[in-house]
Design a protein around this motif. Sequence first.
Motif, PDB file in Angstrom:
ATOM      1  N   ALA A 142      35.963  51.644  60.631  1.00  0.00           N
ATOM      2  CA  ALA A 142      35.925  52.342  59.343  1.00  0.00           C
ATOM      3  C   ALA A 142      36.955  53.466  59.319  1.00  0.00           C
ATOM      4  O   ALA A 142      36.941  54.302  58.425  1.00  0.00           O
ATOM      5  CB  ALA A 142      34.514  52.882  59.101  1.00  0.00           C
TER       6      ALA A 142
ATOM      7  N   ARG B  41      24.118  52.185  53.060  1.00  0.00           N
ATOM      8  CA  ARG B  41      24.091  51.872  51.626  1.00  0.00           C
ATOM      9  C   ARG B  41      23.070  50.773  51.331  1.00  0.00           C
ATOM     10  O   ARG B  41      23.104  49.712  51.970  1.00  0.00           O
ATOM     11  CB  ARG B  41      25.471  51.426  51.133  1.00  0.00           C
ATOM     12  CG  ARG B  41      25.492  51.187  49.604  1.00  0.00           C
ATOM     13  CD  ARG B  41      26.860  50.741  49.093  1.00  0.00           C
ATOM     14  NE  ARG B  41      27.911  51.708  49.379  1.00  0.00           N
ATOM     15  CZ  ARG B  41      28.084  52.866  48.732  1.00  0.00           C
ATOM     16  NH1 ARG B  41      27.267  53.195  47.751  1.00  0.00           N
ATOM     17  NH2 ARG B  41      29.077  53.676  49.066  1.00  0.00           N
TER      18      ARG B  41
ATOM     19  N   SER C  29      30.855  48.890  51.146  1.00  0.00           N
ATOM     20  CA  SER C  29      30.014  47.899  51.824  1.00  0.00           C
ATOM     21  C   SER C  29      28.544  48.276  51.802  1.00  0.00           C
ATOM     22  O   SER C  29      28.193  49.444  51.638  1.00  0.00           O
ATOM     23  CB  SER C  29      30.415  47.805  53.298  1.00  0.00           C
ATOM     24  OG  SER C  29      31.779  47.541  53.414  1.00  0.00           O
TER      25      SER C  29
ATOM     26  N   THR D  61      33.816  51.929  52.417  1.00  0.00           N
ATOM     27  CA  THR D  61      32.501  52.528  52.148  1.00  0.00           C
ATOM     28  C   THR D  61      31.747  51.848  51.005  1.00  0.00           C
ATOM     29  O   THR D  61      30.574  52.125  50.778  1.00  0.00           O
ATOM     30  CB  THR D  61      32.680  54.047  51.885  1.00  0.00           C
ATOM     31  OG1 THR D  61      31.418  54.687  51.988  1.00  0.00           O
ATOM     32  CG2 THR D  61      33.294  54.325  50.517  1.00  0.00           C
TER      33      THR D  61
ATOM     34  N   ILE E 130      27.818  52.525  56.919  1.00  0.00           N
ATOM     35  CA  ILE E 130      29.169  52.634  56.350  1.00  0.00           C
ATOM     36  C   ILE E 130      29.946  53.831  56.873  1.00  0.00           C
ATOM     37  O   ILE E 130      29.377  54.811  57.349  1.00  0.00           O
ATOM     38  CB  ILE E 130      29.115  52.748  54.803  1.00  0.00           C
ATOM     39  CG1 ILE E 130      28.138  53.848  54.385  1.00  0.00           C
ATOM     40  CG2 ILE E 130      28.783  51.405  54.185  1.00  0.00           C
ATOM     41  CD1 ILE E 130      28.166  54.184  52.902  1.00  0.00           C
TER      42      ILE E 130
ATOM     43  N   GLU F 257      36.576  48.096  57.184  1.00  0.00           N
ATOM     44  CA  GLU F 257      35.443  48.020  56.267  1.00  0.00           C
ATOM     45  C   GLU F 257      35.300  49.306  55.468  1.00  0.00           C
ATOM     46  O   GLU F 257      35.028  50.373  56.024  1.00  0.00           O
ATOM     47  CB  GLU F 257      34.164  47.745  57.075  1.00  0.00           C
ATOM     48  CG  GLU F 257      32.971  47.443  56.206  1.00  0.00           C
ATOM     49  CD  GLU F 257      31.693  47.307  57.025  1.00  0.00           C
ATOM     50  OE1 GLU F 257      31.417  46.195  57.488  1.00  0.00           O
ATOM     51  OE2 GLU F 257      30.993  48.320  57.206  1.00  0.00           O
TER      52      GLU F 257
ATOM     53  N   THR G 193      37.761  50.957  50.627  1.00  0.00           N
ATOM     54  CA  THR G 193      38.553  49.786  51.015  1.00  0.00           C
ATOM     55  C   THR G 193      40.007  49.936  50.541  1.00  0.00           C
ATOM     56  O   THR G 193      40.941  49.658  51.296  1.00  0.00           O
ATOM     57  CB  THR G 193      37.917  48.514  50.413  1.00  0.00           C
ATOM     58  OG1 THR G 193      36.562  48.431  50.884  1.00  0.00           O
ATOM     59  CG2 THR G 193      38.677  47.265  50.816  1.00  0.00           C
TER      60      THR G 193
ATOM     61  N   GLY H  11      26.153  45.867  49.101  1.00  0.00           N
ATOM     62  CA  GLY H  11      27.337  46.660  48.766  1.00  0.00           C
ATOM     63  C   GLY H  11      27.413  46.982  47.288  1.00  0.00           C
ATOM     64  O   GLY H  11      26.637  46.473  46.472  1.00  0.00           O
TER      65      GLY H  11
ATOM     66  N   GLY I 109      34.418  45.200  52.149  1.00  0.00           N
ATOM     67  CA  GLY I 109      33.865  46.287  51.343  1.00  0.00           C
ATOM     68  C   GLY I 109      34.269  46.144  49.896  1.00  0.00           C
ATOM     69  O   GLY I 109      35.407  46.428  49.533  1.00  0.00           O
TER      70      GLY I 109
END
Length: 307
Positions: free
Chosen positions: A118, A230, A141, A139, A145, A137, A150, A278, A169
């Motif tokens: 990340a 998330r 997603s 946030t 996270i 990946e 992305t 997501g 993501g």
Amino acid sequence: MQTKITELLGIEFPIIQGGMAWVAEYHLAAAVSEAGGLGLIGAGGAPASFVREQIREAKKLTNKPFGVNLMLMNPEADEIAKVLVEEDVKVVTTGAGNPAKYMSMWKEAGIKVIPVVASVGLAKLMERAGADAVVAEGTESGGHIGAATTMTLVPQVVDAVNIPVIAAGGIADGRGFAAAMMLGAEAVQMGTRFLVAKECVVHDNYKQKVLAAKDIDSEVTGRSHGHPVRTIRNKMTREYLKLEQEGAPFEELEKLTLGSLRNAVVDGDVVNGTVMAGQIAGMIKKEETCAEMIQEIMTEAKALLKL
Ligand code: TUI
């Protein structure tokens, strides 16, 4: 469509299914691989013996390559890392940590290692440690996270490393796929779209929650203790966020979510359970087979990319 990732993994389409805890079991993984993508079994918090069984079952359903995602906070991560070698798994992705200590064992076994990162920092560290590719990946997603989106993370990781980058993501259709390619990705990883696949064994209540979600229906819990997750908003997230605002200690918050992902996925408790998904859930409107999803995405993406 040929990319560095389809060549590396010996797959037909550059689409990887996220290794979602509890959700990504062997039926889903085998279906995605059979459809020409790369299916993943998500080890999540499961014991090593369960992961071994899952791998053996997947092999009965497909001769095509599939992988396993090792969630590094799993208490049996060391044992699972060995099981992946013993069971001759072709591809390993990792999440929620730094897999450096397993890298030499996996590389010696000829396993393709693709850590999920990340941040640019971890991507560079993974390249130096011998990773074959990374999943960047964003946030958007579902689940655990990082902070970067992305749109910002993928091009920065692409610039920072020489290994192929897989974007994840917020990607769920041909437009997202094409956008990821424009950012320099060699493949995409999708979780939320595959949650509603016909072959996905998640409880129907969970699928309906994803199908009904709108653009702003997710929440991030756990920011106060550094493990942001998330999920789709429900009674659990409202209580959790209220407690976090009041400064509740981690132990108290943990009580709300212990076993709650299983409760949502297996028992269909989408009120008090954890419904990880997501931000793109708002765009996902129908249940389809994995093959239909992959074909649709590739057709749309090829038209957009003029391929
Ligand atoms: O791992 C994920 N997503 C996940 S794991 C998961 S299981 C879970 N269940 C309940 C609570 C928490 C987790 C659900 N979703 N994605 C990959 C990912 N990895 N996203 C972010 C990271 C990450 C974050 C920090 C990777 C490394 C890191 O720090 C590196 C270090 O040095 O430790």
